[in-house]
Design an enzyme around this catalytic site. Structure first.
Site, mmCIF file in Angstrom:
data_model
loop_
_atom_site.group_PDB
_atom_site.id
_atom_site.type_symbol
_atom_site.label_atom_id
_atom_site.label_comp_id
_atom_site.label_asym_id
_atom_site.label_seq_id
_atom_site.Cartn_x
_atom_site.Cartn_y
_atom_site.Cartn_z
ATOM 1 N N ARG A 1 -30.653 1.478 -9.853
ATOM 2 C CA ARG A 1 -31.671 0.631 -10.462
ATOM 3 C C ARG A 1 -32.977 1.389 -10.681
ATOM 4 N NH1 ARG A 1 -36.037 -2.427 -9.313
ATOM 5 N NH2 ARG A 1 -36.234 -4.426 -10.377
ATOM 6 N N LYS B 1 -33.248 -17.837 -1.061
ATOM 7 C CA LYS B 1 -33.172 -16.966 0.113
ATOM 8 C C LYS B 1 -32.783 -17.773 1.350
ATOM 9 C CE LYS B 1 -34.537 -13.138 0.085
ATOM 10 N NZ LYS B 1 -33.824 -11.846 -0.140
ATOM 11 N N CYS C 1 -53.386 3.293 31.921
ATOM 12 C CA CYS C 1 -52.676 3.703 30.716
ATOM 13 C C CYS C 1 -51.337 4.344 31.092
ATOM 14 C CB CYS C 1 -53.524 4.690 29.919
ATOM 15 S SG CYS C 1 -52.670 5.436 28.516
ATOM 16 N N CYS D 1 -51.601 8.349 30.195
ATOM 17 C CA CYS D 1 -52.448 9.321 30.896
ATOM 18 C C CYS D 1 -52.917 8.855 32.271
ATOM 19 C CB CYS D 1 -53.658 9.670 30.038
ATOM 20 S SG CYS D 1 -54.816 8.300 29.812
ATOM 21 N N CYS E 1 -56.099 11.346 26.238
ATOM 22 C CA CYS E 1 -54.825 10.630 26.312
ATOM 23 C C CYS E 1 -53.826 11.253 25.338
ATOM 24 C CB CYS E 1 -55.035 9.166 25.976
ATOM 25 S SG CYS E 1 -53.513 8.195 26.011
ATOM 26 N N TYR F 1 -21.606 -8.442 -12.266
ATOM 27 C CA TYR F 1 -22.029 -9.803 -12.613
ATOM 28 C C TYR F 1 -22.906 -9.907 -13.853
ATOM 29 C CZ TYR F 1 -25.888 -8.005 -9.768
ATOM 30 O OH TYR F 1 -26.882 -7.212 -9.231
ATOM 31 N N LYS G 1 -25.583 -13.805 -3.354
ATOM 32 C CA LYS G 1 -26.496 -12.674 -3.541
ATOM 33 C C LYS G 1 -26.063 -11.553 -2.587
ATOM 34 C CE LYS G 1 -31.404 -11.507 -3.945
ATOM 35 N NZ LYS G 1 -31.419 -10.336 -3.054
ATOM 36 N N CYS H 1 -57.110 2.107 26.139
ATOM 37 C CA CYS H 1 -57.359 3.288 26.957
ATOM 38 C C CYS H 1 -58.508 4.038 26.298
ATOM 39 C CB CYS H 1 -56.113 4.164 27.015
ATOM 40 S SG CYS H 1 -56.404 5.787 27.764
ATOM 41 N N ASP I 1 -25.969 -8.243 -0.559
ATOM 42 C CA ASP I 1 -27.005 -7.385 0.015
ATOM 43 C C ASP I 1 -26.537 -5.935 -0.067
ATOM 44 O OD1 ASP I 1 -29.349 -6.650 1.171
ATOM 45 O OD2 ASP I 1 -28.818 -7.277 3.201
ATOM 46 N N GLU J 1 -23.498 -4.794 -8.101
ATOM 47 C CA GLU J 1 -23.979 -4.370 -6.792
ATOM 48 C C GLU J 1 -22.922 -3.507 -6.114
ATOM 49 O OE1 GLU J 1 -27.649 -5.242 -4.593
ATOM 50 O OE2 GLU J 1 -26.914 -5.797 -6.583
ATOM 51 N N LYS K 1 -28.378 -19.152 -11.882
ATOM 52 C CA LYS K 1 -28.721 -18.747 -13.247
ATOM 53 C C LYS K 1 -28.380 -19.860 -14.234
ATOM 54 C CE LYS K 1 -27.152 -14.023 -12.199
ATOM 55 N NZ LYS K 1 -26.122 -13.009 -12.503
ATOM 56 N N SER L 1 -36.483 -7.898 -11.513
ATOM 57 C CA SER L 1 -36.354 -8.487 -10.186
ATOM 58 C C SER L 1 -36.110 -9.991 -10.355
ATOM 59 C CB SER L 1 -37.638 -8.261 -9.385
ATOM 60 O OG SER L 1 -37.932 -6.893 -9.281
ATOM 61 N N ASP M 1 0.837 -1.202 0.000
ATOM 62 C CA ASP M 1 0.000 0.000 0.000
ATOM 63 C C ASP M 1 0.873 1.254 0.000
ATOM 64 O OD1 ASP M 1 -2.168 -1.636 0.053
ATOM 65 O OD2 ASP M 1 -2.648 -1.306 2.175
ATOM 66 N N GLY M 2 1.989 1.196 0.716
ATOM 67 C CA GLY M 2 2.874 2.363 0.774
ATOM 68 C C GLY M 2 3.467 2.687 -0.583
ATOM 69 N N ALA M 3 3.860 1.641 -1.317
ATOM 70 C CA ALA M 3 4.418 1.867 -2.648
ATOM 71 C C ALA M 3 3.357 2.421 -3.594
ATOM 72 C CB ALA M 3 4.987 0.558 -3.197
ATOM 73 N N PHE M 4 2.156 1.890 -3.465
ATOM 74 C CA PHE M 4 1.052 2.393 -4.296
ATOM 75 C C PHE M 4 0.810 3.873 -4.005
ATOM 76 C CE2 PHE M 4 -3.393 3.284 -5.187
ATOM 77 C CZ PHE M 4 -3.582 2.703 -6.440
ATOM 78 N N GLU N 1 -24.040 -17.893 -7.656
ATOM 79 C CA GLU N 1 -23.324 -16.712 -7.192
ATOM 80 C C GLU N 1 -23.922 -16.258 -5.867
ATOM 81 O OE1 GLU N 1 -23.428 -13.649 -10.237
ATOM 82 O OE2 GLU N 1 -23.705 -15.179 -11.777
#
Length: 727
Positions: free
Chosen positions: A151, A345, A439, A442, A462, A257, A130, A457, A132, A205, A321, A98, A49-52, A128
């Site tokens: 979307r 799901k 209640c 009140c 109230c 995807y 899904k 009540c 979220d 996504e 799919k 969907s 990361d440092g070189a990047f 694949e």
């Protein structure tokens, strides 16, 4: 990576000896893009990361010294800092459908059976995870990112290009290896180093990693701001920021995807498409599998369920799919979803937590509802701390007690639900819970009528009921006073400016602008509502004066009078005067009303306090009547005897479901909120839900929006619904 720093120093020395800064800038851009590709798409970085960061710093310095080499696609341009015209509508190249759901392996097998039946054999499928997150469509033209859109409704999304350019794993330019995979001539232009002549829309996504979500919420809480409910909402909210620099700080990532039109690519199926996306430079989820047997599909789904918690991002299922694009095309689509794909799901996630207390919430009709107050716990991606326990009988049936460790889940991954206690962990002395005798709002006695599960009540003074009634009147289904939410209403009640719904129509913009919101700024001064919000609220209040009579009846909050019954009453008695003059027997004789509802309406309209509120509403210009209609202009009642159920969003017409329902009723139809064997037709719009699934299960004809529009135009229903989504 041991010699990488020396290599970078050597390259920098070489660059300094070169008199062409433009060449070095271009070299750095290509190098940074290459390392980004290895990091995000291949998960195989060659430098630290440092070189990047060192490469990036050098590029920034050179670009600052030589602005003539500015390029919007430079890696340094990912963080925006302007606020422009955001979220213009963008029409997708192809509709974003969907997916139908399989809630268990049995339903997944039923889908696999349909696929097998379609081709006479089990064909390869791609599994694949899904993700979220929030769906995104990226358009590349000449190999460069030119547009990004949400979307939206599936046909039209929002332009979030400036924000997506800040997401680091989104390539601003397609890699040469990806360009080579674009089918020459498929869109009328040759592929080459500069990419295709015509645009290509790619889909995926946008998500927020769990660790980034936790850090974001920790920072929000430290600054006294509202935390996000779950990573999905955080990703969607971050994507729609008006300032791209805010999006850049949110650490979003993507998985790509799909393509809007696979014919633009040389890929023959989903598996090859995923490989092309990787080569083109996109971040593609590595957890995918091409399966040739249902046993392999089952095994993938079962592994995904077990690995769900360990993943660094949220998933809520597996997408399966058909692999071959040719076979996908042969299977086609229903009105809402492709037949060649299904979403398996996950079972509802269950967690345990401590039940701290059981409090009582008072609703607008006086109904007392016990609420579980729990130690916060993350369930299905969001933090749960409260859940309704419905009534005293339900509390005792589940035998939950304060101090218990309880099992919590989300019904449908949405609504928190307490399943019951872990009896082995129950503390000694835990007491059975009972509804209080008075209640909590009140202090008035509460009653439970014979045959009813709920305590109520009955005090008209109230304060809890007053707040709920005021919010109900302003709600979207009633008078739709846009912006009049709980915080503002509560402050108005506390200040004494609102006591009943008629008081809304005495508010003015000057008074509202000075409303103390109960908070202070950095200087310790009270925060006011403000002129801009106040003017919008007054305009919304004025607009509500002319809402249909049925919505006003619903807004009054009469017990047992929901939206449907309010419409029935308004159809029978088109003014408040006529309705108030009706006897209890007259009301009970209306089809769909009956004695119980009639009694409630009759007593409500003869309660002096309620009559006084109605009179004040009329004096303040609220139209409690429908305009008289010429019977000669009444539409032919060609739909009499038919019952329709509406589900999903109506995209083509722009109508709301309420408006579509009113149009059907104008031709004599009944419109119901639930599907049964007696339902004549279900109209499935975009993102249709469980009602669509139930219609298919019961064999109820399903119509798409085009069929609905034909019915409203002609008054005739199809003999056989060729537009059925339930074939």
């Amino acid at each position: 990576m041991a010699d990488e720093q020396q290599t970078l120093l050597d390259e920098r020395a070489l660059a300094e000896a070169t008199s062409d800064p433009g060449a070095r800038i271009e070299q750095l851009r290509r190098e940074i893009e290459h390392h980004s590709y290895l990091y995000y798409a291949k998960d195989a970085p060659e430098i630290s990361d440092g070189a990047f960061d060192s490469l990036m710093r050098e590029l920034r310095e050179l670009e600052a010294a030589h602005p003539e080499f500015y390029d919007a696609d430079s890696p340094t341009q990912r963080v925006g800092g302007y606020v422009g015209e955001q979220f213009a509508p963008v029409r997708h190249a192809q509709r974003m459908y969907s997916l139908d759901n399989a809630m268990d392996l049995e339903e997944l097998d039923a889908w696999l059976d349909r696929v097998t039946e379609a081709f006479g054999r089990m064909v390869p499928v791609v599994c694949e995870l899904k993700i979220d997150g929030s769906s995104i469509a990226l358009t590349y033209e000449g190999g460069r990112l030119v547009r990004a859109a949400t979307r939206g409704d599936g046909t039209t999304g929002e332009d979030v290009t400036a924000n997506m350019r800040t997401v680091k794993d989104v390539p601003l330019r397609l890699r040469a290896e990806g360009l080579a995979g674009i089918a020459a001539g498929a869109r009328g232009g040759a592929a080459g180093a500069d990419g295709p002549a015509a645009p290509i829309e790619l889909r995926g996504e946008v998500y927020m990693p769990k660790s980034s979500f936790d850090a974001l919420n920790a920072a929000a809480e430290a600054n006294g701001k509202q935390a996000f409910a779950n990573p999905r909402n955080a990703a969607a909210g971050s994507l729609r920021q008006k300032d791209p620099s805010v999006t850049a700080q949110r650490d979003l990532s993507t998985f790509l995807y799909a393509a809007a039109d696979e014919r633009a690519l040389a890929a023959q199926g989903q598996w090859e498409l995923l490989e092309w996306l990787r080569e083109a430079g996109f971040h593609v989820n590595p957890d995918v599998e091409r399966c040739e047997t249902r046993e392999a599909v089952h095994a993938f789904c079962e592994r995904a369920v077990k690995r769900r918690e360990a993943l660094p991002y949220e998933i809520d299922g597996v997408v399966v799919k058909v692999d071959s694009f040719a076979q996908q095309e042969a299977m086609g689509y229903t009105a809402r979803a492709p037949r060649w794909a299904v979403a398996f799901k996950f079972p509802p996630e269950e967690k345990t937590t401590l039940l701290r207390d059981i409090t009582v919430q008072v609703g607008r009709t006086g109904k007392l509802t016990p609420v579980a107050e729990m130690e916060p716990v993350v369930v299905a991606g969001s933090t749960v701390a409260r859940a309704t326990l419905h009534n005293e009988d339900e509390v005792q049936r589940k035998d939950v007690r304060v101090g218990d460790t309880v099992i919590v889940r989300k019904a449908g991954d949405v609504i928190p639900e307490v399943l019951g206690p872990v009896l082995a962990l129950r503390p000694e002395g835990a007491q059975t819970w009972h509804m209080p005798a008075t209640c909590p709002s009140c202090g008035s006695p509460v009653i439970r009528e014979e045959g009813e599960a709920d305590f109520r009540c009955i005090s008209i003074d109230c304060p809890a009921q007053a707040l709920e009634r005021l919010l109900h009147w302003a709600s979207r289904g009633a008078m739709d006073i846009d912006g009049m939410g709980e915080e503002i209403v509560s402050r108005l009640v506390e200040s004494g400016r609102l006591s009943d719904v008629a008081d809304y129509y005495t508010l003015d913009a000057v008074e509202l602008s000075m409303l103390d919101m109960g908070r202070v700024n950095k200087e310790g001064e009270p925060i006011r509502l403000g002129e801009t919000v106040a003017k919008k609220l007054v305009a919304a209040i004025d607009a509500s004066r002319t809402r249909p009579f049925a919505r006003a009846l619903f807004g009054l909050g009469m017990r047992h009078v929901g939206k449907t019954i309010a419409e029935v009453l308004a159809a029978a008695y088109p003014s408040i005067e006529a309705l108030m003059a009706a006897s209890e027997e007259d009301l009970a004789a209306i089809d769909g009303v009956g004695p119980k509802i009639a009694r409630s309406v009759y007593l409500f309209l003869r309660t002096p306090d309620n009559v006084a509120v109605i009179e004040r509403l009329q004096k303040r210009g609220v139209a409690l009547a429908d305009e008289a209609r010429d019977e000669s202009e009444q539409l032919p009642q060609t739909l009499a005897g038919l019952t329709f159920v509406l589900t999903g969003s109506l995209v083509e017409s722009g109508m709301t479901r309420d408006e579509a329902g009113a149009a059907l009723k104008a031709r004599g139809a009944k419109v119901s909120g639930s599907v049964s064997k007696k339902t004549s037709f279900v109209v499935a719009g975009e993102a249709a839900g469980s009602k669509y699934d139930k219609a298919v299960a019961l064999g109820v004809p399903v119509l798409d929006e085009a069929a609905l529009l034909r019915i409203l135009e002609t008054g005739e229903v199809p003999q056989t619904p060729e537009a059925s989504a339930g074939e």
